[in-house]
Design an enzyme around this catalytic site. Structure first.
Site, PDB file in Angstrom:
ATOM      1  N   LYS A  22       0.899  -1.191   0.213  1.00  0.00           N
ATOM      2  CA  LYS A  22      -0.007  -0.119  -0.081  1.00  0.00           C
ATOM      3  C   LYS A  22       0.843   1.172   0.240  1.00  0.00           C
ATOM      4  O   LYS A  22       0.615   2.215  -0.688  1.00  0.00           O
ATOM      5  CB  LYS A  22      -0.955   0.025   1.155  1.00  0.00           C
ATOM      6  CG  LYS A  22      -1.443   1.354   1.528  1.00  0.00           C
ATOM      7  CD  LYS A  22      -2.631   1.329   2.721  1.00  0.00           C
ATOM      8  CE  LYS A  22      -1.957   1.929   4.065  1.00  0.00           C
ATOM      9  NZ  LYS A  22      -1.605   3.237   4.044  1.00  0.00           N
ATOM     10  N   ASN A  23       1.804   1.390   0.927  1.00  0.00           N
ATOM     11  CA  ASN A  23       2.592   2.489   0.901  1.00  0.00           C
ATOM     12  C   ASN A  23       3.592   2.684  -0.092  1.00  0.00           C
ATOM     13  O   ASN A  23       4.110   3.929  -0.359  1.00  0.00           O
ATOM     14  CB  ASN A  23       3.360   2.464   2.534  1.00  0.00           C
ATOM     15  CG  ASN A  23       2.452   2.727   3.556  1.00  0.00           C
ATOM     16  OD1 ASN A  23       1.190   2.878   3.268  1.00  0.00           O
ATOM     17  ND2 ASN A  23       3.240   2.560   4.669  1.00  0.00           N
ATOM     18  N   CYS A 118      -4.958   7.985   9.586  1.00  0.00           N
ATOM     19  CA  CYS A 118      -5.219   7.777  10.846  1.00  0.00           C
ATOM     20  C   CYS A 118      -5.033   8.759  11.785  1.00  0.00           C
ATOM     21  O   CYS A 118      -4.281   9.711  11.748  1.00  0.00           O
ATOM     22  CB  CYS A 118      -3.983   6.524  10.947  1.00  0.00           C
ATOM     23  SG  CYS A 118      -4.038   5.058  10.139  1.00  0.00           S
ATOM     24  N   ARG A 123       0.706  14.569  12.715  1.00  0.00           N
ATOM     25  CA  ARG A 123       1.104  14.280  11.340  1.00  0.00           C
ATOM     26  C   ARG A 123       1.228  15.534  10.474  1.00  0.00           C
ATOM     27  O   ARG A 123       0.366  15.546   9.228  1.00  0.00           O
ATOM     28  CB  ARG A 123       0.254  13.301  10.770  1.00  0.00           C
ATOM     29  CG  ARG A 123       0.028  12.176  11.733  1.00  0.00           C
ATOM     30  CD  ARG A 123      -0.584  11.026  10.921  1.00  0.00           C
ATOM     31  NE  ARG A 123       0.280  10.364  10.088  1.00  0.00           N
ATOM     32  CZ  ARG A 123       0.056   9.068   9.436  1.00  0.00           C
ATOM     33  NH1 ARG A 123      -1.087   8.327   9.745  1.00  0.00           N
ATOM     34  NH2 ARG A 123       0.735   8.561   8.664  1.00  0.00           N
ATOM     35  N   ASP A 310       4.505   1.054  12.057  1.00  0.00           N
ATOM     36  CA  ASP A 310       3.273   0.342  11.692  1.00  0.00           C
ATOM     37  C   ASP A 310       3.130  -1.204  12.141  1.00  0.00           C
ATOM     38  O   ASP A 310       2.088  -1.734  12.052  1.00  0.00           O
ATOM     39  CB  ASP A 310       3.301   0.068  10.046  1.00  0.00           C
ATOM     40  CG  ASP A 310       2.728   1.695   9.540  1.00  0.00           C
ATOM     41  OD1 ASP A 310       2.359   2.246  10.481  1.00  0.00           O
ATOM     42  OD2 ASP A 310       2.989   1.795   8.329  1.00  0.00           O
ATOM     43  N   ARG A 402      -8.797  -0.313   4.557  1.00  0.00           N
ATOM     44  CA  ARG A 402      -7.711   0.853   4.025  1.00  0.00           C
ATOM     45  C   ARG A 402      -6.571   0.074   3.613  1.00  0.00           C
ATOM     46  O   ARG A 402      -5.908   0.580   2.837  1.00  0.00           O
ATOM     47  CB  ARG A 402      -7.328   1.840   4.952  1.00  0.00           C
ATOM     48  CG  ARG A 402      -8.500   2.937   5.163  1.00  0.00           C
ATOM     49  CD  ARG A 402      -7.968   4.098   6.029  1.00  0.00           C
ATOM     50  NE  ARG A 402      -6.763   4.597   5.563  1.00  0.00           N
ATOM     51  CZ  ARG A 402      -5.563   4.658   6.502  1.00  0.00           C
ATOM     52  NH1 ARG A 402      -5.904   4.843   7.773  1.00  0.00           N
ATOM     53  NH2 ARG A 402      -4.591   5.228   5.824  1.00  0.00           N
TER      54      ARG A 402
HETATM   55  C1  UD1 Z   1       4.320   7.056   6.173  1.00  0.00           C
HETATM   56  C2  UD1 Z   1       3.323   5.580   5.976  1.00  0.00           C
HETATM   57  C3  UD1 Z   1       2.891   5.377   7.356  1.00  0.00           C
HETATM   58  C4  UD1 Z   1       3.733   5.196   8.232  1.00  0.00           C
HETATM   59  C5  UD1 Z   1       4.914   6.229   8.179  1.00  0.00           C
HETATM   60  C6  UD1 Z   1       5.968   5.943   9.308  1.00  0.00           C
HETATM   61  C7  UD1 Z   1       2.404   5.970   3.854  1.00  0.00           C
HETATM   62  C8  UD1 Z   1       1.184   6.157   2.919  1.00  0.00           C
HETATM   63  N1  UD1 Z   1       2.251   6.101   5.170  1.00  0.00           N
HETATM   64  O1  UD1 Z   1       3.307   7.990   6.819  1.00  0.00           O
HETATM   65  O2  UD1 Z   1       2.033   3.814   7.311  1.00  0.00           O
HETATM   66  O3  UD1 Z   1       3.338   4.745   9.626  1.00  0.00           O
HETATM   67  O4  UD1 Z   1       5.327   6.531   7.109  1.00  0.00           O
HETATM   68  O5  UD1 Z   1       6.710   5.097   8.940  1.00  0.00           O
HETATM   69  O6  UD1 Z   1       3.574   5.575   3.370  1.00  0.00           O
HETATM   70  N2  UD1 Z   1       6.345  14.568  10.677  1.00  0.00           N
HETATM   71  C9  UD1 Z   1       6.524  15.737  11.045  1.00  0.00           C
HETATM   72  N3  UD1 Z   1       6.616  16.768  10.016  1.00  0.00           N
HETATM   73  C10 UD1 Z   1       6.341  16.690   8.709  1.00  0.00           C
HETATM   74  C11 UD1 Z   1       6.180  15.340   8.502  1.00  0.00           C
HETATM   75  C12 UD1 Z   1       6.182  14.294   9.403  1.00  0.00           C
HETATM   76  O7  UD1 Z   1       6.894  16.146  12.170  1.00  0.00           O
HETATM   77  O8  UD1 Z   1       6.488  17.751   7.988  1.00  0.00           O
HETATM   78  C13 UD1 Z   1       6.165  13.694  11.596  1.00  0.00           C
HETATM   79  C14 UD1 Z   1       4.711  13.229  11.994  1.00  0.00           C
HETATM   80  O9  UD1 Z   1       4.158  13.784  12.525  1.00  0.00           O
HETATM   81  C15 UD1 Z   1       5.304  11.517  12.377  1.00  0.00           C
HETATM   82  C16 UD1 Z   1       6.562  11.267  11.816  1.00  0.00           C
HETATM   83  O10 UD1 Z   1       7.219  12.430  11.173  1.00  0.00           O
HETATM   84  O11 UD1 Z   1       5.313  11.883  13.725  1.00  0.00           O
HETATM   85  C17 UD1 Z   1       6.500  10.275  10.744  1.00  0.00           C
HETATM   86  O12 UD1 Z   1       5.623  10.932   9.633  1.00  0.00           O
HETATM   87  P1  UD1 Z   1       6.047  10.347   8.092  1.00  0.00           P
HETATM   88  O13 UD1 Z   1       7.435   9.798   7.915  1.00  0.00           O
HETATM   89  O14 UD1 Z   1       5.800  11.597   7.164  1.00  0.00           O
HETATM   90  O15 UD1 Z   1       4.997   9.610   7.724  1.00  0.00           O
HETATM   91  P2  UD1 Z   1       3.824   9.479   6.383  1.00  0.00           P
HETATM   92  O16 UD1 Z   1       4.652   9.804   5.374  1.00  0.00           O
HETATM   93  O17 UD1 Z   1       2.442  10.378   6.970  1.00  0.00           O
END
Ligand code: UD1
Length: 423
Positions: A22-23, A118, A123, A310, A402
């Site tokens: 999925k990711n 989620c 996030r 995850d 999902r």
């Molecule tokens: C992706 C995955 C999700 C997984 C996550 C971490 C997809 C579609 N989803 O989510 O399943 O749980 O990686 O492995 O691929 N953060 C900030 N600022 C930002 C961006 C992120 O502080 O601008 C923080 C977030 O709040 C969170 C952490 O970084 O605490 C990880 O987020 P991120 O790596 O961006 O996860 P996703 O890409 O949303």
């Protein structure tokens, strides 16, 4: 509302085939917007999030041929592209933000209302925006204060970008924008997840020049055009990890096909510490939990190659039945212990303090009415239901839809006593 009814079951036995990731598929589908030519994506899992991404791309002007029964999606966007993503789709899926880079490349503008997904913490997207600003994108700060990303750019130009945290989404958005920017971009402290590597492989097939994906420094030399290609998505390492845990915690013996063990090193190591037997064969991975009682262990979630956040809730399900206490520390998301309350309804007696959970292990578990508090937590409570006495009723299972393709059918084929009821 649909529910799962889960009964205490025999140990899981047999074979299961893991679906496409999925990711990995979500950013790849977004990247297909970077060319006007047709892209064919194969091994696409039939999931609600994939369906939402198809609808999002269609609403932006792409023509999407969705053959999810054959696990294939074709995307062609030769016509005009709309730069505003509709809120009713974006609010359903945080990964909608992944179209940001492609919209800027195609139209010079992007409007996206900040996404849902989620409920596991704030996030934010400031890292995505920091990277785009460095490439020359202007973000309307007033709109941003209202939760709307309104971005414009005349010309994207390469730059050196340091990510304060290796965000998966930010890394993906920046790679996509930089692929067609003028000059070279160097992304430091980039996320190293296998899904980033799959995206880079897809883009390189399209004609991009990306090096270093899978390490913490990614170098992208911008090109002027990308072409349409066909691509097989990598297997889903989190789905695979979930079935590995299920096999181990039920004392089962399962052959897991279409699995890449290199993507699962942390999960394999931790399962072995707990006493599970794991062997790679030509056919796939054998996971056995029938070689003796499971031992406790401690886990700490980290960005890849650390233990995946995850897998935190599915692994906690296993730790509830291990002999002895375990500690789980969550460092990636600030609010990812909502499943603890659900495990406790079943008798697990877990205590939390901030980002730390203490699982006593070995407590008698009984079926209860529980909630899938997020996608992975939904799978985790199902696994716990397989070892708890009586019936476990899991609601809010749209979360599970999902991210797990044919979850009930795959579990039933392994002997699990689970059914889906639509009320
Ligand atoms: C992706 C995955 C999700 C997984 C996550 C971490 C997809 C579609 N989803 O989510 O399943 O749980 O990686 O492995 O691929 N953060 C900030 N600022 C930002 C961006 C992120 O502080 O601008 C923080 C977030 O709040 C969170 C952490 O970084 O605490 C990880 O987020 P991120 O790596 O961006 O996860 P996703 O890409 O949303």
């Amino acid at each position: 509302m649909a529910k799962f009814l889960v009964q205490k079951s025999a140990p899981l036995r047999g074979e299961v085939k893991i679906s496409g990731s999925k990711n990995a598929v979500l950013p790849i589908m977004a990247a297909a917007l970077l060319t006007e030519e047709k892209c064919v994506i194969k091994d696409v899992p039939a999931l609600r999030d994939v369906d939402v991404m198809c609808r999002l791309l269609e609403s932006l002007g792409a023509s999407v041929d969705k053959e999810l029964e054959n696990n294939r999606v074709s995307i062609e966007s030769s016509g005009e592209i709309v730069y505003e993503a509709p809120f009713d789709l974006v609010k359903m899926m945080r990964a909608s933000i992944l179209v940001l880079g492609a919209l800027l490349i195609r139209t010079g503008r992007a409007i996206i209302h900040l996404p849902g997904g989620c409920a596991i913490g704030k996030r934010p997207v400031e890292l995505h925006l920091k990277g785009l600003r460095a490439l020359g994108v202007k973000i309307d700060e007033e709109q941003l204060n209202r939760g709307i990303v309104d971005a414009t750019v005349d010309k994207l130009e390469g730059n050196t970008i340091y990510l304060d945290f290796p965000s998966v989404g930010a890394t993906e958005v920046i790679i996509m924008a930089a692929a067609l920017a003028e000059g070279t971009t160097v992304l430091e402290n980039a996320a190293q997840e296998p899904e980033i590597v799959d995206l880079a492989n897809f883009l390189n097939k399209m004609g991009a020049r990306i090096k270093g994906a899978g390490t913490d420094t990614i170098k992208i030399e911008g090109v002027s055009k990308l072409k349409g290609v066909s691509h097989h998505v990598i297997p889903d390492r989190i789905e695979a990890g979930t079935f590995m845990v299920g096999a181990a915690m039920t004392g089962g013996n399962v052959l897991i096909k279409n699995i890449l063990p290199n993507h699962l090193k942390a999960v394999i190591a931790k399962l072995r510490e707990c006493g599970a037997y794991i062997e790679m064969t030509d056919e796939g991975m054998i996971v056995r939990g029938d070689m003796g009682p499971l031992k406790s262990t401690d886990i700490k979630t980290l960005p890849y190659p650390g233990f995946p956040t995850d897998m935190q809730s599915p692994f906690m399900a296993l730790l509830t039945v291990a002999n002895g206490p375990s500690v789980v520390i969550e460092t990636v998301f600030e609010n990812r212990f909502m499943h603890v309350g659900e495990f406790n309804r079943m008798g697990a007696n877990i205590k939390t303090d901030g980002n730390c959970a203490i699982i006593p292990g070995g407590k008698p578990l009984t079926g209860a009415q529980v909630v899938a508090t997020d996608l992975r937590a939904g799978a985790a409570v199902v696994l716990t239901g397989l070892v708890a006495d009586g019936t476990t009723e899991v609601s809010q299972i749209y979360h599970v839809d999902r991210g797990y393709e044919n979850f009930v059918d795959k579990l039933r084929a392994l002997g699990a006593n689970i059914m889906r009821v639509d009320e």
